[in-house]
Scaffold this active site. Structure first.
Site, short mmCIF file in Angstrom:
data_model
loop_
_atom_site.label_atom_id
_atom_site.label_comp_id
_atom_site.label_asym_id
_atom_site.label_seq_id
_atom_site.Cartn_x
_atom_site.Cartn_y
_atom_site.Cartn_z
N ARG A 32 -8.65 10.57 11.87
CA ARG A 32 -7.34 10.35 11.24
C ARG A 32 -7.35 9.00 10.50
O ARG A 32 -6.78 8.88 9.43
CB ARG A 32 -6.21 10.33 12.29
N ASP B 44 -2.56 24.45 19.33
CA ASP B 44 -1.63 23.33 19.49
C ASP B 44 -0.67 23.75 20.61
O ASP B 44 -0.64 24.91 21.02
CB ASP B 44 -0.88 23.10 18.16
N CYS C 222 -4.88 19.10 17.57
CA CYS C 222 -4.38 17.84 17.01
C CYS C 222 -3.95 16.86 18.10
O CYS C 222 -3.90 15.66 17.85
CB CYS C 222 -3.23 18.13 16.06
N ARG D 60 7.85 9.78 10.32
CA ARG D 60 7.79 10.99 11.16
C ARG D 60 9.24 11.35 11.45
O ARG D 60 9.99 10.53 12.00
CB ARG D 60 7.03 10.70 12.45
N HIS E 75 2.70 19.11 8.88
CA HIS E 75 1.97 17.93 9.38
C HIS E 75 0.75 17.75 8.47
O HIS E 75 -0.39 17.94 8.87
CB HIS E 75 1.56 18.15 10.84
N GLN F 47 -2.37 15.32 9.22
CA GLN F 47 -3.21 15.85 10.30
C GLN F 47 -4.18 16.89 9.75
O GLN F 47 -5.39 16.84 10.00
CB GLN F 47 -2.31 16.49 11.38
N1 CP Z 1 -1.73 14.64 16.33
C1 CP Z 1 -0.77 13.72 16.20
O1 CP Z 1 -0.09 13.64 15.17
O2 CP Z 1 -0.65 12.89 17.26
P1 CP Z 1 0.57 11.91 17.55
O3 CP Z 1 1.78 12.78 17.76
O4 CP Z 1 0.19 11.17 18.77
O5 CP Z 1 0.75 11.02 16.36
N1 NVA Z 2 3.32 20.75 16.79
C1 NVA Z 2 3.35 19.47 17.45
C2 NVA Z 2 2.40 18.52 16.79
C3 NVA Z 2 2.29 17.18 17.46
C4 NVA Z 2 1.35 16.25 16.77
C5 NVA Z 2 4.76 18.92 17.43
O1 NVA Z 2 5.42 18.99 16.39
O2 NVA Z 2 5.21 18.43 18.47
#
Ligand code: CP
Ligand code: NVA
Length: 310
Positions: free
Chosen positions: A293, A227, A267, A108, A135, A138
């Protein structure tokens, strides 16, 4: 060996194979405990290394459980404990060492550039566990959840996104082209999706409509997504952005414009973009969405290892 970095780079037949495999594996686990292995133990002895440059709850847990259920193991690296951050070790050397010790790497990250440097230097699969622009794990899992609940191919449904044009929406746009579903996007005019992504979608027969009115976007939809307005590391005037989105909140009034049996997905984590009654209401499937997931990460891992069954 295959990477999983962006949905747009993965052939649709492979994406469908991942979803089908996840369906089959989920069914087979009804009587098993969280850490019991799937009977075929397809990734026995394999090590998934994961690293998070940004916070995570669901992605972290689901990849850990996924590799365990496939009979492998996971190790999570702390970014601040590597030489990469403070000691000046290069990303290319780090990539080569991770490839030597591990069998797959999930990252990530806050940088698309890092993903492309790693891709060039890794000899093991690289999985994008969220980047500034996408993402993909997801959204593929969300396609799985929608088909599971609606019991129909997603191509027969109308999906609606109301909210910021962020990484999750980018992957949803890519999914809408790949899986050929209608996607209505509701957002303020100055927060519309990335132009080059929309151009790519149009060139590839995307069925995307953009609205600056959330009621029109929601109309007749089967699924309403949103989101957070402020994503992690979003460098904006937060108070102003939240104000700009005040007409794009998901409320029970907005849900009424969608089909009667429409579902609500997010998400997570959530902010103030959805009211509590919708989030905890009968149409919300956010916890099933989060749990799925695990199943989809498993099939993504198998895709990366070239072990997906037909
Ligand atoms: N939706 C998602 O990716 O959650 P986290 O940021 O907790 O991994
Ligand atoms: N759009 C959000 C998704 C988190 C899972 C972010 O990038 O923070």
């Amino acid at each position: 060996m295959k990477h999983f970095i962006n949905l747009r780079d993965i052939p649709i037949r492979e994406l469908k194979k991942i979803i089908n495999d996840a369906k089959k594996r989920k069914k087979l686990r009804r009587n098993l405990n969280t850490l019991d292995s799937d009977p075929d133990q397809p990734l026995k002895g394999k090590l998934l290394i994961q690293m998070f440059e940004k916070s995570s709850l669901r992605t972290r847990l689901s990849f850990y459980i996924a590799i365990k259920q496939l009979s492998g193991g996971a190790l999570t690296l702390r970014t601040d404990e590597l030489h990469l951050s403070k000691g000046g070790e290069s990303l290319t050397d780090t990539a080569k060492i991770i490839s030597t010790f591990g069998n797959a790497f999930m990252l990530r990250t806050d940088s698309e550039e890092k993903l492309s440097t790693l891709k060039k230097n890794m000899t093991i699969p690289l999985i994008n566990g969220l980047s500034p622009n996408s993402h993909p794990t997801q959204v593929l899992s969300d396609v799985f959840t929608i088909e599971e609940i609606k019991k129909k191919p997603i191509s027969k449904l109308q999906i609606c996104w109301i909210g910021d044009s962020n990484n999750v929406l980018n992957s949803l746009i890519e999914a809408s082209v790949k899986f050929s579903f209608k996607l209505n996007i509701g957002c303020p005019k100055k927060y519309q999706p990335n132009k080059s992504l929309l151009k790519w979608a149009n060139k590839n027969k995307g069925k995307i409509k953009i609205f600056s009115n959330s009621k029109l976007a929601a109309k007749n939809s089967d699924v309403i997504f949103t989101d957070k307005v402020i994503s992690m590391n979003d460098k904006v005037n937060k108070a102003k952005k939240i104000k700009d989105f005040k007409n794009f909140k998901i409320t029970s009034y907005i849900m009424k414009f969608a089909k009667k049996d429409a579902i609500f997905l997010h998400c997570l984590p959530r902010g103030t973009e959805v009211t509590n009654d919708v989030f905890l209401g009968r149409q919300s499937k956010v916890f099933q969405q989060a749990q799925n997931r695990i199943y989809v990460q498993k099939s993504i891992l198998l895709y990366c290892f070239g072990k997906l069954r037909n």
